[in-house]
Enzyme design. Sequence first.
Site, PDB file in Angstrom:
ATOM      1  N   ASP A 113     -76.385  43.711  15.110  1.00 12.95           N
ATOM      2  CA  ASP A 113     -77.342  43.119  14.238  1.00 12.95           C
ATOM      3  C   ASP A 113     -78.690  43.715  14.348  1.00 12.95           C
ATOM      4  O   ASP A 113     -79.142  43.606  15.654  1.00 12.95           O
ATOM      5  CB  ASP A 113     -77.239  41.745  14.294  1.00 12.95           C
ATOM      6  CG  ASP A 113     -76.044  41.140  13.482  1.00 12.95           C
ATOM      7  OD1 ASP A 113     -75.198  41.549  13.017  1.00 12.95           O
ATOM      8  OD2 ASP A 113     -75.912  39.661  14.009  1.00 12.95           O
ATOM      9  N   ASP A 164     -67.025  39.405   1.995  1.00 12.57           N
ATOM     10  CA  ASP A 164     -67.062  38.092   2.885  1.00 12.57           C
ATOM     11  C   ASP A 164     -66.331  36.936   2.119  1.00 12.57           C
ATOM     12  O   ASP A 164     -66.659  36.882   0.995  1.00 12.57           O
ATOM     13  CB  ASP A 164     -68.597  37.757   2.925  1.00 12.57           C
ATOM     14  CG  ASP A 164     -69.426  38.465   3.835  1.00 12.57           C
ATOM     15  OD1 ASP A 164     -68.819  39.526   4.397  1.00 12.57           O
ATOM     16  OD2 ASP A 164     -70.899  38.501   3.868  1.00 12.57           O
TER      17      ASP A 164
END
Lengths: 246, 199
Positions: free
Chosen positions: A11, A130
């Site tokens: 990230d 997702d």
Amino acid sequence: MVKKRVIPCLDVAAGRVVKGVRFEGLRDVGDPIELATRYSELGADELVFLDITATIEGRGPILSLVERAAEELTIPFTVGGGVSGLEDARALLRAGADKVAVNRVAFEEPEILAALAAEFGSQAVVCAVDARAGEVVTHGGRNPRGRGAVDWSREAAKRGAGEILLTSIDADGTRAGYDLELTRAVAEAVEVPVVASGGAGEAAHLAGAFEAGAEAALIASIVHERPERLPELKAELKELGWNVRS
Amino acid sequence: MKVVLADYGAGNLRSVCSAFARAGAEPVVSTDPEQIREASLTVIAGVGHVESARRGLAANRLDDAIAARAAAGRPVLGICVGMQLLFHESDEGGHGLGLLDGPVRRVRAPRVPHMGWNALELIGEPALLDGLDGADVYFAHSYAAEPTRDIATAEVDHGGRMVAAVESGPLAGVQFHPERSGSAGAHVLQNALNWAGQW
């Protein structure tokens, strides 16, 4: 046969690797290229950089990171997170990303998949899906979209995505294992490789994802905590009989 | 060694350029046919379709420059779509440069694209792949050349056998990405520089 892949995900916020829980309490854990190089040396098969602040801050920091990564890394990498349109995706690929991951924008404007595939080839186009309880969700899991993840994955692959990055929002961060039922359903529905994501805690979880038909497994917290876990995981997978790169 | 990467406007050549620099070469990216003709080694890399790559090359007459080089016995290396570009018609639509005989066919396998690390199985003793039998290298493609002549120097298994590399006189091609294949890839580029030095 092509080997099953183990892919650490980093990230990135404002050009640094960060760690946090649901974007809260972000902590700086290092320089993306240094960490990426370390993972590469420890046997990562690919890397994913997820720009978690892209939509807030613009693309400047991530583009210069992509340029550096393209020069310095010797394994492939995908860049995603907040890609908001064709120009965004194109800029990342032109900066040197091997693949770009598109999520919400692909769901809302699926023609972007064909446009990217025509210009860069399907192998450069990853559709990030997702899911929560089998339903597509966007905006980091906040917005349910009323469509099955299997059905959307099938369409995305047909339109030009060369890989499906399938994240179970339910399993994410739990370290209790990937959503195998969902992984199996998507892997059976598409011809392109499926990358299982969300829930990795131990080698058996990755093995389960491969068994369910995933070509690759994404890992995050287990390896950020202790990078040496990566070669151990691969050795354990090998002992379990999986064809992984040593 | 002066390595010139043909710039046909598709994708990004930064990673290939850096990989050649690490191997000790002096790589430049160029749209100049003169540079393409005169380089110690000319490399065709990049992404996308054979047809758009060929059109991109033709826009600056780089296709003629590459053909002229090959005819004069000067080395050319094609990487991924650059290897496919050395061949004839493609299932993807369009036509390559036709410098090597054979079509480019869609990969026939349970999973397409063929994406990830796969082990090279060498055929004979290829200069570019010396020391790399069994080495894992990175592939990312949905189409692959099917040479009609006996020029394959390596194959991989992906639901069937596929040509991974070719060498034919001053022309060489690799379907995988040496710039993204770790130390094995670096070894291939080192071999390629040695090979190019012999022409």
